[in-house]
Structures are given as C-alpha cells and as structure tokens.
Design a protein around this motif. Sequence first.
Motif, PDB file in Angstrom:
ATOM      1  N   HIS A 136       0.829  -1.211   0.000  1.00 26.20           N
ATOM      2  CA  HIS A 136       0.000   0.000   0.000  1.00 26.20           C
ATOM      3  C   HIS A 136       0.861   1.257   0.000  1.00 26.20           C
ATOM      4  CE1 HIS A 136      -3.269   2.739   0.873  1.00 26.20           C
ATOM      5  NE2 HIS A 136      -2.611   3.173   1.925  1.00 26.20           N
ATOM      6  N   ASP A 137       1.954   1.241   0.768  1.00 28.58           N
ATOM      7  CA  ASP A 137       2.797   2.434   0.866  1.00 28.58           C
ATOM      8  C   ASP A 137       4.251   2.003   1.030  1.00 28.58           C
ATOM      9  OD1 ASP A 137       3.833   4.932   1.189  1.00 28.58           O
ATOM     10  OD2 ASP A 137       3.148   5.193   3.263  1.00 28.58           O
ATOM     11  N   THR A 139       6.806   3.936   0.744  1.00 29.00           N
ATOM     12  CA  THR A 139       7.647   4.991   1.330  1.00 29.00           C
ATOM     13  C   THR A 139       8.095   4.620   2.739  1.00 29.00           C
ATOM     14  OG1 THR A 139       5.702   6.191   2.140  1.00 29.00           O
ATOM     15  CG2 THR A 139       6.547   6.810  -0.024  1.00 29.00           C
ATOM     16  N   LYS A 140       7.431   3.587   3.303  1.00 33.20           N
ATOM     17  CA  LYS A 140       7.830   3.136   4.641  1.00 33.20           C
ATOM     18  C   LYS A 140       9.271   2.615   4.642  1.00 33.20           C
ATOM     19  CE  LYS A 140       5.981  -1.526   3.902  1.00 33.20           C
ATOM     20  NZ  LYS A 140       4.968  -2.518   4.305  1.00 33.20           N
ATOM     21  N   GLY A 179      12.976   3.405  -1.142  1.00 30.20           N
ATOM     22  CA  GLY A 179      11.575   3.638  -1.474  1.00 30.20           C
ATOM     23  C   GLY A 179      11.353   4.186  -2.872  1.00 30.20           C
ATOM     24  N   ASN A 183       9.079   2.434  -5.735  1.00 26.70           N
ATOM     25  CA  ASN A 183       7.930   3.129  -6.320  1.00 26.70           C
ATOM     26  C   ASN A 183       8.100   3.297  -7.827  1.00 26.70           C
ATOM     27  OD1 ASN A 183       5.641   3.874  -4.748  1.00 26.70           O
ATOM     28  ND2 ASN A 183       6.978   5.122  -3.460  1.00 26.70           N
ATOM     29  N   HIS A 187       5.253   1.867 -10.023  1.00 28.53           N
ATOM     30  CA  HIS A 187       4.309   2.855 -10.569  1.00 28.53           C
ATOM     31  C   HIS A 187       4.873   3.728 -11.685  1.00 28.53           C
ATOM     32  CE1 HIS A 187       1.752   1.797  -7.165  1.00 28.53           C
ATOM     33  NE2 HIS A 187       2.769   2.022  -6.345  1.00 28.53           N
ATOM     34  N   GLU A 193       3.145   8.599  -6.984  1.00 30.69           N
ATOM     35  CA  GLU A 193       3.821   7.908  -5.891  1.00 30.69           C
ATOM     36  C   GLU A 193       5.325   8.195  -5.889  1.00 30.69           C
ATOM     37  OE1 GLU A 193       0.031   5.735  -6.716  1.00 30.69           O
ATOM     38  OE2 GLU A 193       1.658   6.559  -7.945  1.00 30.69           O
ATOM     39  N   ASP A 196       5.771  11.827  -4.769  1.00 26.39           N
ATOM     40  CA  ASP A 196       5.500  11.953  -3.328  1.00 26.39           C
ATOM     41  C   ASP A 196       6.636  11.386  -2.496  1.00 26.39           C
ATOM     42  OD1 ASP A 196       3.116  13.164  -3.868  1.00 26.39           O
ATOM     43  OD2 ASP A 196       1.863  11.403  -3.487  1.00 26.39           O
ATOM     44  N   ASN A 197       7.261  10.324  -2.993  1.00 30.93           N
ATOM     45  CA  ASN A 197       8.400   9.734  -2.279  1.00 30.93           C
ATOM     46  C   ASN A 197       9.585  10.706  -2.247  1.00 30.93           C
ATOM     47  OD1 ASN A 197       9.337   6.231  -2.132  1.00 30.93           O
ATOM     48  ND2 ASN A 197      10.195   7.946  -1.010  1.00 30.93           N
ATOM     49  N   LYS A 644      -3.900  -0.654  -4.296  1.00 33.03           N
ATOM     50  CA  LYS A 644      -2.811  -0.806  -3.321  1.00 33.03           C
ATOM     51  C   LYS A 644      -3.179  -1.772  -2.202  1.00 33.03           C
ATOM     52  CE  LYS A 644      -0.770   3.715  -4.239  1.00 33.03           C
ATOM     53  NZ  LYS A 644      -0.256   4.960  -3.698  1.00 33.03           N
TER      54      LYS A 644
END
Length: 898
Positions: A136-137, A139-140, A179, A183, A187, A193, A196-197, A644
């Motif tokens: 889902h994310d 960036t973690k 990250g 991404n 994507h 995404e 944003d990262n 996601k």
Amino acid sequence: MLLYITLGLLVHFVFFASIFDIYFTSPLVHGMTPQFTPLPPPAKRLMLFVADGLRADKLYELDEDGNSRAPFVRNIIMNEGSWGISHTRVPTESRPGHVAMIAGFYEDVSAVAKGDLRSHIFTESYDASSEDFGAHDVTKLDTWVFDHVKEFFHAARNNQSLFSKVNEDKIVFFLHLLGIDTNGHAHRPSSREYSDNIKLVDKELKEIESTVKDFYGNDGKTAFIFTADHGMTDWGSHGAGHPLETCTPFIAWGAGIRLPQKVSAQKFDDSYLQEWKLENWKRQDINQADVAPLMAALIGVPFPLNSVGIIPVDMLNTSDLFKAESMFTNAVQILEQFKVKMTQKKEATLSFLFTPFKSLSDTKQANILRKARYYIKQKKYDEAVSLCRQLIHLALRGLAYYHTYDRFFLAFNVVLGFVGWTSYASLLIIKSHCNLMRGVSTEAKNPSRLLPCAFVAVGVSVTFFLLIQACPWTYYVYCLLPLPIWYAVLREIPVIQGFVTLLSTFPPRRFLGYLLLFILGVEVLVLSFFYRYMLTAGLVALAAWPFITALWTRAKSISLSWIFFCLLLAVFPLMPVVGRKPDIFLVVGAGLLVLLLSLFVVTSVIKRKDSFINEELVLHLLQMLSVVFSMCVVYGTHHSLLKKQGLPLLNQIVSWTILASSFVMPLLSPPVLFDRLFSILVSSMSTYLLLSTGYEALFPLVLSCLMFVWIHMEQETLQHSVVSCKQKVSTIQFACNTDAAQCRDLCLDDIRRAFFLVFFLVTAFFGTGNIASVNSFDPSSVYCFLTVFSPFKMGALIMWKILIPFVLVMCAFEAVQVTTQLSSKSLFLMVINISDIMALHFFFLIKDYGSWLDIGTSISHYVIVMSMTIFMVFLNCLAQMLTTRKLSLCGRPKSHVI
C-alpha cells in the motif's frame, strides 16, 4: 550425435565465457601504498545519503505548478552547497553504484550477482520482504531508515560507549533509501507515488540534518552528500546505459563544501539548466567514482587504493594549499595503480614482446611529480592542480592500456576457433549429404601422418609459450582449443576439394545470387538487433515467398494464410517496447481469442469418433478452464494493485498452479501433430497471459498461427520434391519422428528452412521488445506470481516468458522436420552455423569506447546470440520432449492412432 552435441556445447561455452576474460575482467590490483592528504581535513564526519533509483531530472525539475518537489534540496543548491549531475556507468545497478561511490572503481559486470561486503561496518537494515512492489505504501522503506537514524542518535545520548564512538573522527554514516526505486518499479517515475516519495525524502533530509547538527552542537564539522546509485527509465527499469539511468543527482553541503556560485552562463550539451530554472547556479558534473576521493579528502582518510575517481577540487571550500595537496595525493594514488599494473604485465610477458605505455614513461612520471611539488612550494596552486590532473588522465589511460593488453591476442584466438568450428560443422553437413567422397582414392582419404605431428608440435609450443609467461589457465583454453578444431577441418581436405569441384559446376551467376541472398538475410538478422523494424521488413519479404515459387498456384488458400499472418506478425516489431504502455484489456482480449480458437477445436474433437475423444475432450476443457483462470487472475491482480491492496493469496496460488500444470498438460494430449501443437499453444498461453501487461499477450497466438501455416506450406513444397510420399498433416504423429538422414540428401530448400527457423527465433526474441537492453525487462509482468522483490525468482519468470515463443517456434520446427522427412542432425547444424555467423559478426561489433549505452548494447548483443546458440540445444531437447512424450490420465496405457 550425442558426442557431437556435447563437444559443440563445450566449444560454445568457451566462446561465451571468452567475453568475460576479454571485456569483463576485474580492474582490481594489489600492492599499492595508501595515500592521504597531509593536512588537517575540513570535516570530522560525513553523511552519505543514496536515494536508490532517483533520476536527476525528477529531483531538480519543477512540478506543473512551478514548485520544487524538493524545496530543502533546492534551498541547499541556491544557498548552502554545490550541485551537479553524477554520471554512472553500466551496469546501472545498486551494488556497482555503491562500490563506485565508496571505493572509487567500477566493478566488472559479473560482480552484480555477488553479495555485499560488510566487514568493519556497523549495519542495520529491514527484512528483504519489506520491498513489496504491491504494498500500500512503500515509502515506509525510507521512513524506516530515517526513524532508525533518529533513534540511533537519541540512544547515543544515553549510551556512553556509543556516544564516544559516534564522536570519533573520520566517521561515515551511509543511508540507503530504497523507497524511490521501489515506487519507480511499481508505478513508473512519472507517477504521483514516485514524486510523493521524493517529497518525503526531502522533508526527512531536513529533519536528519537538524538532528545531526543538534547532536554535535552545531560544530560545523559535518559534511553532507546526497546522490543516487542509478536512475531509471520512463518504464520503470534500469541496468543499461540510457541517459535516464546514468544521470543521477549530486548535492554536497556542510563542512569543507563550497557555497553556491552564481554565474551568468554555463556550457553544457543538454538543456537541463533551463528546464530546471537553475541556469544561474554553477553546475559541476562529476563521474560517480569521483565521490570516493571527495569523501576521503573531506574527512582525512586514505584515498581508496583502487579508486579511479578524480577529486572535484572546485567543490571544496578549503585553502588552495589543501586543494593542491589533495589533487597531488589523488595523482600519486592513481599512479601507484598504474605502476603495479605495468609491473605485473611486464613480469608476465617476455621482454622482447613487452610494449610499454609510451605516453607515461618512468622519466615523465618523475618529472611531472617533481614539477607539481615545485609548484606547490612556490604557491602556484592552480598550476599544480592542472599538472596533477594531467598526470591522472595519463595514468588512467595507462591503466586502460594494461587492463586490455591481451585483448587482441585473446580475440584473435577466439575468432580462429569460431571460424574453425563453423567450417567443421559445414564440412560435416557436406560430407554426409553431398556424396563427395565417391571416386576419391584411399590415399587421398587418409591424411598424412605429418598433419597430427605438426599440430602436436604447435600445441606444445603454444603451451610452453603460455607457461613461461605465467598466463591464467583460461588462456590455455582459448589458445589450444582452435588446434583440434582446425585439425579436424584439415583432415577433410578431400571433402573440401570435392566441394570446390562441385561448386565449379554450379552456374556462377546463380551461385553468386544465392550467396548474396544469404548474406542479405544474415545482415537483416543482425540489423534487427539494433532496429526492430528490420524484422517487419523481413516478414514482409517472407510474405512474398509464395509468389516467387509455385506455391501460389498450387495452394492458394494456404498461401493467402501465410501472407496474412506474416503481415499481421510484422505489426508487432513496430509497436512500443513491452511494459511502457500497459493495457490489461488487451491481455484479456488475447485470452478470449484463445478460448474462441479452442471452441473450434473442441467442436472438431466432438465430431470425430475415435478412442481418444473422452480423454482429449476433458484435456481441452481443462486447458480452456486454465485460460479462463489466467484471465480472471490477471484482471483481479491488476485491480488489487491499483487499489494498493497487494497481491491476493488466492491469485498467487492459482498462478503458480497454472505455471506448473502448463508443463504437464501437453504431454497428456495425443502425439498427433496438430493436436499436440495446439495443446502446447493453449498451455503456454495460459502462462503467458499471467506474465503479460499489454499487447504482447497477442504475440504468441499470432506467431503460432504463422507456425501452423508454415508447416502446411513446407508440406506443399514436397509435392514435386524427391520425397514421393506426402502424408496429410492431420495424420502425422510426432512419435514417428526418427532421423531421416537415410531418406534423402539435403537441398537448397533445407538451407532456407534453417534460415526461416533462425529468423523466427529472432522474431520471437525481439518481436515485443529490444531485450538486448537490460532495462527492457519489466518487473510488473511477474506481479501475478509475486510482488516482493526477489531477483532470482523474478528473473526466472521473465526468462520463461521470453522462452515461451522460442518453445512454440522450436515445436513447429520439430513438425517441419517430421513432415518434410529431414535429417534433424544436419538441419540443426545449419541452424547453429547461421547463429555462429551472427555471433562472429557481433563479436567484431563489440565496443569499448563511446557512450555507455553503445558499449553495453554491443556487448549484450554478443551475449544474447551466444546464449541463443547454447539455449537452442536445450530448447531442441525440450521441444522433442513436449512433442513426442505421452502421459495418460487415470493410468490408461499409452496408445497411438495408426
């Protein structure tokens, strides 16, 4: 035949491995003395931030609103530090990038698969399963790094032992941020995404800088470097030499780094500065290896022994003396490598054969060093820096000279072996099928005893020559392998004489025409590696085949089908490379076409009345169900990843089950030619759909239709040939496939058939993308099977996707051999010969100069052709297994239709 195949594989493995000794040898040398700047360094510690997969343009450019995605980094560029582009080299992967930045040298390509070296380094990292493209994310992955660094400094305040270690001098903190790369793969770099990262990393950079400065009491002794190990293509891949992969950002600030310099004009070949609105701030580009000496100078550690980087002194905010001393140290450090390399090569070469690098003699080295030291004493620092830079460039040229010293010698031996092997294989074909030995005397057939003695003498001489030079064992292989090959060739002198006599009876104009046509065909195959549209031209030319033969008048309907499918297949090489424009509805559409085709086959099975009907009908229905499941999994996985929500477990289980069953299903079908080929197609398509992201799902279907027509076309060519009995395709069985070497001699049509196979294999390889470039691999094609990063599993799945069209072509070729009663051994030898001629062509096209894109592509072309030649043997065995073996359902005994 088995012995010949084994020897052939061995020879081709040697030819394949030779590229690594000639072009991919390790640059490392040992025995140098460590060198460091003899002045106090400007920094006590350094923080290196490496954003994996971050492109320079995506960091520096402004968004659609005219705002920066990284306001903190942009503020550093304008107010606090130096910036530019760091140019990486092939392969654009993480490990080579990290080695270049930290150790200062560029690894050979084979090092990509090696593990990390972590001695004397304190590390902390997350589990590999965290790198999930479907998470889902992601960036973690970066927040995890930043959070742990903050916790580390917080813990150091309360841990006296850790506090004292962290406060020591000459410390490097290395933060690897994964990250952005994840991404980008999942994507694409143009996605929200990915952007944003970048924003998140920029925000966290600001916080980390504040944390570090606060921890050290704002002592001004911390240097910061922010860069990337490699970039990424627009379609989310990396590994090759495209500028989007090799251009990465480089920003340095803090202790010892020069403040921004405003300029009115800058000279660069690109238009980036205007696009990024940074034309007024001095841009200083560097090579990735230059980061290592820069870091060494900043914190006062010895320059890495094998570093080939040149310290960018213009970025330093230090005294001119420090800059000059740093550049002098850099020059001595690289010169040390040159001396060791020269000594090693000189000791391993006979004195009368050794040719030194004349541009940098011992006298010239001493003069330049003495002059540079004199300039430093006279405080002529600019002159000293310039002179040291000149010495570095000469030493680097010398390193390259000695690194490639044996290249011509090795290449000559490999070419000698190549030509010998191709000649020997050709002689075997001619000897077996042209009956040239008739009328030749016994004395002429038996070679002179002097011949083996001469070759033994040459072999002993070569061995002694290599032994006294202490050459590696691989040199013995490359130098001695051509001897037995050419001995086998020269033993066939009578065959050569007979063949020359036979050619002399051939009309010269006709012979020249066939020769030019063959050369043109090979050149089209070679050019297709560079320009995919050449395959389109080739397929259009093949579409005209019925018109230049009697096929058009004898079998008009089959000829029309041939023309239609040739032109339809010719469309695919004109399409964009797979993965750049994914379209899941085309994948589903391809599945529907397979189902429609299967319905026609099921209908025909029901109309037939034989003992196979129940078993065959069940098999067809199971395969159709497998295709339906593949379509559902592809559609469901696509939408789950869009939301996601990750890869559903049920979809993953179904995907692996379909993959496993696709190897078994064809073996359950009857060995009748059409039935078995269709079963192989449907089973392969069920797997191929799971590995597809767009139009390429249609490719195996169209290719297979053309293969079915090809089989019928070849059958039609036999009507007036030497083969008197022509069976119907619908009654021919693969189980009857025996070597027909005794049935008839080879003819010119058989050379055409061999060329057709090579052409169709190349079309299968490049029809949906130029995979000669590593960056053409699209990881999203394996998301139905796994989304957690696993290079070996993903690589194996992508490789199987590439091989499926190969298998379909090879199975069709098996059918052509059966229907035309060809000698499988001799025809296969012709195919290998054509491939070897292409490989030799690419061997001469290999470059070690120019752009990294050109260098990487030229090497990968040779590797691909050699791999294709080697794989062809295994694919031939796989095709024979898939077409001739028969399993039975429910323990039913094996039977055949007579």
